[in-house]
Motif scaffolding. Structure first.
Motif, PDB file in Angstrom:
ATOM      1  N   UNK A 138       2.577  10.262  -5.359  1.00  0.00           N
ATOM      2  CA  UNK A 138       3.308  11.268  -4.598  1.00  0.00           C
ATOM      3  C   UNK A 138       2.693  11.589  -3.242  1.00  0.00           C
ATOM      4  N   UNK A 139       2.088  10.592  -2.629  1.00  0.00           N
ATOM      5  CA  UNK A 139       1.528  10.777  -1.294  1.00  0.00           C
ATOM      6  C   UNK A 139       2.644  10.703  -0.264  1.00  0.00           C
ATOM      7  N   UNK A 140       2.572  11.564   0.715  1.00  0.00           N
ATOM      8  CA  UNK A 140       3.476  11.486   1.865  1.00  0.00           C
ATOM      9  C   UNK A 140       2.769  10.599   2.885  1.00  0.00           C
ATOM     10  N   UNK A 148       0.832  -1.207   0.000  1.00  0.00           N
ATOM     11  CA  UNK A 148       0.000   0.000   0.000  1.00  0.00           C
ATOM     12  C   UNK A 148       0.868   1.260   0.000  1.00  0.00           C
ATOM     13  N   UNK A 149       1.924   1.232   0.800  1.00  0.00           N
ATOM     14  CA  UNK A 149       2.837   2.379   0.846  1.00  0.00           C
ATOM     15  C   UNK A 149       3.450   2.610  -0.530  1.00  0.00           C
ATOM     16  N   UNK A 150       3.875   1.545  -1.169  1.00  0.00           N
ATOM     17  CA  UNK A 150       4.488   1.665  -2.497  1.00  0.00           C
ATOM     18  C   UNK A 150       3.484   2.202  -3.526  1.00  0.00           C
ATOM     19  N   UNK A 203      -7.601   0.791  -5.357  1.00  0.00           N
ATOM     20  CA  UNK A 203      -7.259   1.630  -4.214  1.00  0.00           C
ATOM     21  C   UNK A 203      -6.717   2.980  -4.669  1.00  0.00           C
ATOM     22  N   UNK A 204      -5.783   2.969  -5.599  1.00  0.00           N
ATOM     23  CA  UNK A 204      -5.193   4.217  -6.084  1.00  0.00           C
ATOM     24  C   UNK A 204      -6.253   5.101  -6.724  1.00  0.00           C
ATOM     25  N   UNK A 205      -7.144   4.524  -7.520  1.00  0.00           N
ATOM     26  CA  UNK A 205      -8.204   5.304  -8.149  1.00  0.00           C
ATOM     27  C   UNK A 205      -9.100   5.971  -7.111  1.00  0.00           C
TER      28      UNK A 205
END
Length: 121
Positions: free
Chosen positions: A21-23, A13-15, A104-106
């Protein structure tokens, strides 16, 4: 902020979210995430929490506390078990496992940047 106790899923999920470009700050328990939230006053625009994490708080309980602190922030609750939508705090998006990475990304992009489509390479 990601709260997920699965040792394979959390780094994945972090990757995935790093691609947009999420912190990210990540925790294996909702208790740890709550401690982080109460120690700092910085704004957090997104919480993704697994409902069934170990500790005193469930991911759904953390989501309710998070929404109380930042009502305009995006919140996603995930679970491998079907959750009744009535048990989720208002405005929380429910994503049942297993989900696809692109899904998830969407959802994250749609919540954080409405009207902007994520372009995959």
């Amino acid at each position: 902020m990601i709260v997920e106790d699965d040792p394979v899923l959390l780094p994945l999920m972090v990757e995935m979210l790093s691609e947009v470009r999420a912190r990210i700050v990540a925790f294996e328990t909702a208790d740890g995430a709550l401690n982080h939230l109460t120690e700092g006053s910085s704004y957090c625009s997104l919480l993704i929490a697994d409902h069934g994490v170990p500790g005193k708080l469930s991911g759904t309980q953390l989501a309710a506390l998070f929404r109380a602190k930042w009502p305009k922030s995006a919140v996603i609750v995930t679970s491998g078990y079907e959750l009744a939508h009535a048990t989720l705090p208002e405005g929380v998006v429910y994503l049942q496992k297993p989900w696809a990475g692109g899904q998830l990304v969407d959802i994250v992009v749609r919540l954080l940047q409405p009207g902007i489509a994520f372009q995959r390479d």
